[in-house]
Write a protein that holds these residues in place. Structure first.
Motif, mmCIF file in Angstrom:
data_model
loop_
_atom_site.group_PDB
_atom_site.id
_atom_site.type_symbol
_atom_site.label_atom_id
_atom_site.label_comp_id
_atom_site.label_asym_id
_atom_site.label_seq_id
_atom_site.Cartn_x
_atom_site.Cartn_y
_atom_site.Cartn_z
ATOM 1 N N LEU A 1 -12.406 -5.004 6.000
ATOM 2 C CA LEU A 1 -13.743 -5.174 5.439
ATOM 3 C C LEU A 1 -14.769 -4.506 6.338
ATOM 4 C CD1 LEU A 1 -13.781 -8.943 4.434
ATOM 5 C CD2 LEU A 1 -13.857 -7.004 2.900
ATOM 6 N N ARG B 1 -3.654 -9.636 4.577
ATOM 7 C CA ARG B 1 -3.492 -9.458 3.132
ATOM 8 C C ARG B 1 -4.757 -9.863 2.383
ATOM 9 N NH1 ARG B 1 2.647 -11.732 2.043
ATOM 10 N NH2 ARG B 1 3.709 -9.897 2.865
ATOM 11 N N HIS C 1 -7.610 -7.336 2.860
ATOM 12 C CA HIS C 1 -7.384 -6.128 2.061
ATOM 13 C C HIS C 1 -7.653 -6.392 0.585
ATOM 14 C CE1 HIS C 1 -5.259 -2.790 0.144
ATOM 15 N NE2 HIS C 1 -5.485 -2.138 1.273
ATOM 16 N N LEU C 2 -7.190 -7.514 0.083
ATOM 17 C CA LEU C 2 -7.435 -7.868 -1.314
ATOM 18 C C LEU C 2 -8.927 -8.056 -1.588
ATOM 19 C CD1 LEU C 2 -4.508 -10.389 -1.780
ATOM 20 C CD2 LEU C 2 -4.800 -8.259 -3.060
ATOM 21 N N ARG D 1 -11.460 -6.751 0.026
ATOM 22 C CA ARG D 1 -12.180 -5.480 0.131
ATOM 23 C C ARG D 1 -12.293 -4.810 -1.241
ATOM 24 N NH1 ARG D 1 -9.189 -0.860 3.153
ATOM 25 N NH2 ARG D 1 -8.066 -0.962 1.196
ATOM 26 N N ASP D 2 -11.222 -4.863 -2.012
ATOM 27 C CA ASP D 2 -11.220 -4.248 -3.338
ATOM 28 C C ASP D 2 -12.039 -5.039 -4.355
ATOM 29 O OD1 ASP D 2 -9.539 -2.311 -2.301
ATOM 30 O OD2 ASP D 2 -7.714 -3.323 -3.012
ATOM 31 N N ARG D 3 -12.373 -6.293 -4.041
ATOM 32 C CA ARG D 3 -13.077 -7.149 -4.988
ATOM 33 C C ARG D 3 -14.535 -7.392 -4.613
ATOM 34 N NH1 ARG D 3 -7.903 -7.631 -4.850
ATOM 35 N NH2 ARG D 3 -6.701 -8.332 -6.658
ATOM 36 N N GLY E 1 -16.994 -5.498 -4.891
ATOM 37 C CA GLY E 1 -17.854 -4.956 -5.933
ATOM 38 C C GLY E 1 -18.084 -5.925 -7.084
ATOM 39 N N TYR F 1 2.108 -10.282 -1.726
ATOM 40 C CA TYR F 1 0.798 -9.648 -1.808
ATOM 41 C C TYR F 1 0.272 -9.699 -3.243
ATOM 42 C CZ TYR F 1 -2.745 -5.999 -1.371
ATOM 43 O OH TYR F 1 -3.925 -5.296 -1.395
ATOM 44 N N THR F 2 1.122 -9.396 -4.194
ATOM 45 C CA THR F 2 0.735 -9.394 -5.601
ATOM 46 C C THR F 2 0.342 -10.790 -6.068
ATOM 47 O OG1 THR F 2 2.250 -7.563 -5.976
ATOM 48 C CG2 THR F 2 1.471 -8.733 -7.925
ATOM 49 N N GLY G 1 -3.010 -11.716 -4.778
ATOM 50 C CA GLY G 1 -4.033 -11.011 -5.538
ATOM 51 C C GLY G 1 -4.354 -11.714 -6.844
ATOM 52 N N ASP H 1 -7.952 -13.426 -7.774
ATOM 53 C CA ASP H 1 -8.682 -13.057 -8.989
ATOM 54 C C ASP H 1 -9.001 -14.285 -9.837
ATOM 55 O OD1 ASP H 1 -8.738 -10.343 -8.394
ATOM 56 O OD2 ASP H 1 -6.887 -9.931 -9.513
#
Length: 127
Positions: free
Chosen positions: A2, A72, A75-76, A78-80, A82, A103-104, A107, A111
């Protein structure tokens, strides 16, 4: 990783988010989501960005396991980032079962927990 401006670091920031935010639990994670637009307890620079912090206790496992879970989750998240508003903060708390999640799966849990926290009414009588 991040960006530095997107990380919660101070205890007061974690406390404000956990106590004043909305909470949702899904799978191996508990998410606390709070708006920091009217936050008086911390000083923030002008360019507001969404911020995230992580809580992974010793109940999750030894240091190696805890650090893997934190990496983990960072990283997850960071993509969220936004998906969050510019004045929102989120604290992600990992439950002991998070050590066994892939990891999946983490995620998917993240979510679902974020979606549930956004859909809930704020705690403490706020509207």
């Amino acid at each position: 990783m991040l960006p530095a401006a997107s990380r919660l670091r101070r205890r007061i920031d974690f406390s404000v988010t956990v106590r004043g935010g909305r909470r949702a639990s899904r799978g191996a994670l508990v998410v606390h989501l709070a708006s920091t637009a009217t936050e008086q307890s911390t000083t923030r620079p002008e360019g507001h960005t969404p911020r995230a912090g992580f809580v992974v206790s010793k109940a999750v496992g030894n240091a190696v396991v805890r650090n893997r879970v934190k990496r983990r989750l960072r990283h997850l998240m960071r993509d969220r980032l936004g998906l969050l508003g510019p004045d929102e903060a989120v604290v992600v708390r990992a439950l002991p079962v998070a050590a066994e999640r892939s990891y999946t799966q983490l995620g998917v849990d993240l979510d679902e927990a974020l979606a549930a926290a956004r859909a809930r009414r704020p705690r403490g009588g706020e509207r």
